[in-house]
Design a protein around this motif. Structure first.
Motif, short mmCIF file in Angstrom:
data_model
loop_
_atom_site.label_atom_id
_atom_site.label_comp_id
_atom_site.label_asym_id
_atom_site.label_seq_id
_atom_site.Cartn_x
_atom_site.Cartn_y
_atom_site.Cartn_z
N UNK A 137 52.17 33.53 43.38
CA UNK A 137 52.08 32.08 43.30
C UNK A 137 53.46 31.48 43.46
N UNK A 138 53.51 30.29 44.07
CA UNK A 138 54.77 29.59 44.31
C UNK A 138 55.78 30.47 45.06
N UNK A 139 55.27 31.35 45.92
CA UNK A 139 56.14 32.16 46.77
C UNK A 139 56.45 33.53 46.21
N UNK A 140 57.14 33.59 45.06
CA UNK A 140 57.61 34.88 44.56
C UNK A 140 57.27 35.11 43.08
N UNK A 141 56.33 34.40 42.53
CA UNK A 141 55.94 34.57 41.13
C UNK A 141 54.66 35.42 41.09
N UNK A 142 54.72 36.51 40.34
CA UNK A 142 53.57 37.38 40.23
C UNK A 142 52.52 36.75 39.32
N UNK A 143 51.30 36.69 39.81
CA UNK A 143 50.19 36.09 39.07
C UNK A 143 49.18 37.18 38.72
N UNK A 144 48.95 37.39 37.43
CA UNK A 144 47.99 38.39 36.95
C UNK A 144 46.88 37.67 36.20
N UNK A 145 45.65 37.89 36.64
CA UNK A 145 44.50 37.21 36.04
C UNK A 145 43.52 38.25 35.54
N UNK A 146 43.12 38.17 34.28
CA UNK A 146 42.05 38.99 33.72
C UNK A 146 40.83 38.10 33.50
N UNK A 147 39.79 38.35 34.27
CA UNK A 147 38.56 37.56 34.19
C UNK A 147 37.53 38.35 33.40
N UNK A 148 37.13 37.84 32.24
CA UNK A 148 36.21 38.54 31.34
C UNK A 148 34.97 37.68 31.14
N UNK A 149 33.88 37.92 31.90
CA UNK A 149 32.67 37.09 31.74
C UNK A 149 31.84 37.48 30.53
N UNK A 150 32.12 38.65 29.91
CA UNK A 150 31.31 39.14 28.79
C UNK A 150 32.12 39.01 27.51
N UNK A 151 31.53 38.37 26.49
CA UNK A 151 32.22 38.15 25.23
C UNK A 151 32.13 39.35 24.29
N UNK A 152 31.35 40.38 24.65
CA UNK A 152 31.15 41.52 23.74
C UNK A 152 32.43 42.31 23.49
N UNK A 153 33.45 42.11 24.32
CA UNK A 153 34.69 42.87 24.13
C UNK A 153 35.33 42.55 22.78
N UNK A 154 35.10 41.35 22.27
CA UNK A 154 35.64 41.02 20.96
C UNK A 154 34.97 41.80 19.84
N UNK A 155 33.76 42.32 20.11
CA UNK A 155 33.07 43.16 19.12
C UNK A 155 33.38 44.63 19.33
N UNK A 156 33.45 45.06 20.61
CA UNK A 156 33.60 46.49 20.91
C UNK A 156 35.05 46.95 20.97
N UNK A 157 35.96 46.10 21.47
CA UNK A 157 37.35 46.51 21.65
C UNK A 157 38.26 45.38 21.21
N UNK A 158 38.38 45.20 19.91
CA UNK A 158 39.18 44.12 19.38
C UNK A 158 40.67 44.28 19.69
N UNK A 159 41.15 45.51 19.70
CA UNK A 159 42.57 45.74 19.96
C UNK A 159 42.95 45.25 21.35
N UNK A 160 42.15 45.62 22.35
CA UNK A 160 42.45 45.20 23.73
C UNK A 160 42.34 43.69 23.89
N UNK A 161 41.28 43.12 23.35
CA UNK A 161 41.09 41.67 23.50
C UNK A 161 42.20 40.89 22.79
N UNK A 162 42.63 41.37 21.62
CA UNK A 162 43.70 40.68 20.91
C UNK A 162 45.01 40.75 21.68
#
Length: 558
Positions: free
Chosen positions: A62-87
């Motif tokens: 983005x903006x030429x030389x800025x690295x853009x990292x996007x994590x798209x999580x459509x499922x909310x169950x990760x907060x129940x199954x993997x709290x460490x990763x989601x936090x």
């Protein structure tokens, strides 16, 4: 330098007809001119996707030389199954996007009740965007009114979305479709604003670390110029003085007639105006009792100057309104009665032009002692209970207030039954008022009360199209020549009411209030309010609000 965005929630896929994995984030990354990266490079290898099936990870520039990292999580169950990763994801995010479909109310309530409290605890002062995606199924056109309740049964209402945004301190957006406007300009504009803010913050922190580790300060970052300020807007000049002064000459809604000792009519007047300036008239017209005033001089002045004639056979009784004839008052003092027309004109003009009053009295009374006697009686009429009356001090005090000094005194009678001769019925409640003030301040009501209309002979008048609070604010302006709306929405309601009754100065005041609020409001707060500027411009054009229309147009352009 990189920017980390975490997108949570499922916005649905009803906007796409093909089988490609499409959504809000993917569509934005594919269409934004500021984000570079071909179709294959956006999605990472399948290994990481299978390892964490709840995530889709995108990488781009983005903006030429800025690295853009996007994590798209459509499922909310990760907060129940993997709290460490989601936090860790939320804790390391620079921007958080929460998405939901406006037609999936069950999922929205589940997220709001179960997962939003978890996110609030993990947030670390990062910007949050709430994106409400879709068009409500039971509406032909999307409604953005926070008070609308037509879609609360089956869809997520705008009010619920705004409330969620307030809880998180987030920016609330409604995306009715995933087209170029809503994705590129609306959602993309807000997202890119926060991306720039994140870059500025990281740059600032990086510069601070360099300064702490080295004595070399380096080159200062360029300073952006301040945006040009909007011109100062001036309100329309008040005609409150002339409105009430003209009431004395138009002889409309008269409810008191003064007679000389020979029972000849001298002049007509209005109780509400006289009581607003004088405790003598309050005592005379039974607005207050002697126990309320507790001033012997005022009681003595009332008894010495005036007497009420209640004889029904009195030949001077008015025949215009047999049901409610004007009150007949006999002026006992001959000299005072001869100057009564000048004294009433002095009172209706604001009771501060003492030199003009004295000059008018001298034209009728040649003797200086008689002039002083009449002036002294006027002082007694305007006396405040419990205070010593002094001609010099009275002149000095009045000279400092060239406007109507009883504008606040008229507020004493606002929404009170004392001396009221008309009652408005609004939303099941009643609001008493005084025809004389309404006629003097509003041309529409003057025509309504003096023409061949039902309201001219009716005491109870229904009012439609406005709320009680808005109508009370409207009456407050008529009585006091001032108003103070609580916010933009109330000012808009008051603007519509002022247009309905054609009170141009109140319209102007509401326009200036809205313009001032929009000029001083940050863009993020404006977006959180969900204020539809386009709809506001349409209303401004419909209400002939020229200043509001032109100024809001410039706000949109900037």
């Amino acid at each position: 330098m990189s920017i980390h965005i975490v997108a949570l929630g499922n916005e649905g896929d009803s906007f796409h007809q093909d089988n490609r994995p499409s959504g809000l984030i993917r569509t934005y990354l594919g269409r934004s001119p500021l984000v570079s990266g071909d179709e294959s490079s956006l999605l990472l290898n399948a290994t990481s996707t299978v390892a964490r099936p709840v995530f889709t990870e995108y990488q781009a520039s983005a903006f030429g030389n800025v690295k853009l990292v996007v994590h798209d999580c459509p499922v909310w169950d990760i907060f129940d199954s993997d709290w460490y990763t989601s936090r860790n994801l939320i804790g390391g995010a620079d921007i958080i996007v929460i998405k939901y479909n406006v037609n999936d109310k069950f999922s929205f309530h589940e997220v709001r009740d179960n997962y939003i409290p978890v996110i609030k605890r993990a947030l670390n002062s990062v910007p949050v965007i709430i994106a409400a995606v879709g068009t409500r199924q039971n509406e032909e056109l999307p409604c953005t009114c926070p008070l609308c309740t037509s879609d609360r049964g089956s869809c997520v209402s705008t009010t619920e979305g705004i409330q969620l945004a307030k809880e998180l301190g987030a920016t609330y957006l409604e995306l009715h479709s995933l087209d170029d406007f809503y994705i590129g300009k609306y959602f993309g504009g807000v997202l890119e604003y926060f991306m720039i803010q994140a870059l500025n913050q990281k740059t600032s922190e990086k510069m601070k670390k360099r300064k702490m580790s080295s004595s070399f300060h380096g080159i200062r970052p360029p300073q952006l110029e301040q945006p040009e300020k909007m011109p100062v807007l001036k309100a329309e000049a008040s005609h409150y003085n002339s409105d009430l002064n003209n009431l004395l000459f138009c002889c409309q809604c008269v409810d008191v007639v003064f007679y000389n000792p020979d029972l000849k009519e001298v002049v007509e007047a209005h109780k509400i105006v006289l009581c607003a300036v004088s405790h003598v008239f309050m005592l005379l017209f039974n607005v207050k009792s002697p126990a309320d005033i507790q001033d012997s001089s005022i009681i003595r002045t009332t008894q010495d100057l005036f007497a009420i004639n209640r004889d029904p056979a009195f030949s001077g009784a008015s025949q215009d309104s047999p049901g409610n004839p004007p009150l007949r008052v006999i002026v006992k003092d001959v000299l005072f009665c001869s100057c009564l027309s000048d004294i009433l004109r002095f009172i209706y003009s604001g009771a501060f032009q003492w030199e003009e009053l004295e000059e008018d009295i001298r034209k009728k009374l040649k003797d200086s002692g008689d002039v002083s006697s009449v002036i002294e009686k006027v002082k007694c009429i305007l006396k405040t209970p419990g205070k010593i009356n002094c001609l010099r001090n009275c002149k000095t005090y009045q000279a400092r207030k060239p406007l109507w000094f009883y504008s606040t005194s008229l507020k004493f009678f606002l929404n009170k039954p004392m001396l009221a001769d008309v009652v408005f019925e609004i939303q099941g409640t009643t609001v008493p008022a005084h025809r004389a003030i309404l006629v003097a301040r509003c041309e529409v009501m003057a025509a309504m009360f003096n023409g061949n209309y039902m309201e001219a002979k009716s005491v109870l008048i229904p009012v439609y199209g406005v709320s009680k609070e808005t109508f009370l604010s409207f009456l407050e302006y008529l009585y006091t020549d001032s108003c103070c709306p609580a916010g933009i929405f109330q000012a808009m309601c008051l603007l519509i009411c002022a247009e309905m009754y054609q009170v141009s100065r109140l319209q102007h005041i509401c326009e200036l209030f809205i313009i001032t609020q929009l000029q001083s409001m940050p863009s993020r707060e404006l977006a959180a309010m969900n204020l539809d500027i386009v709809d506001l411009l349409k209303k401004a054009k419909w209400k002939s609000a020229v200043l509001l229309k032109s100024t809001d147009g410039r706000r949109i352009c900037t």
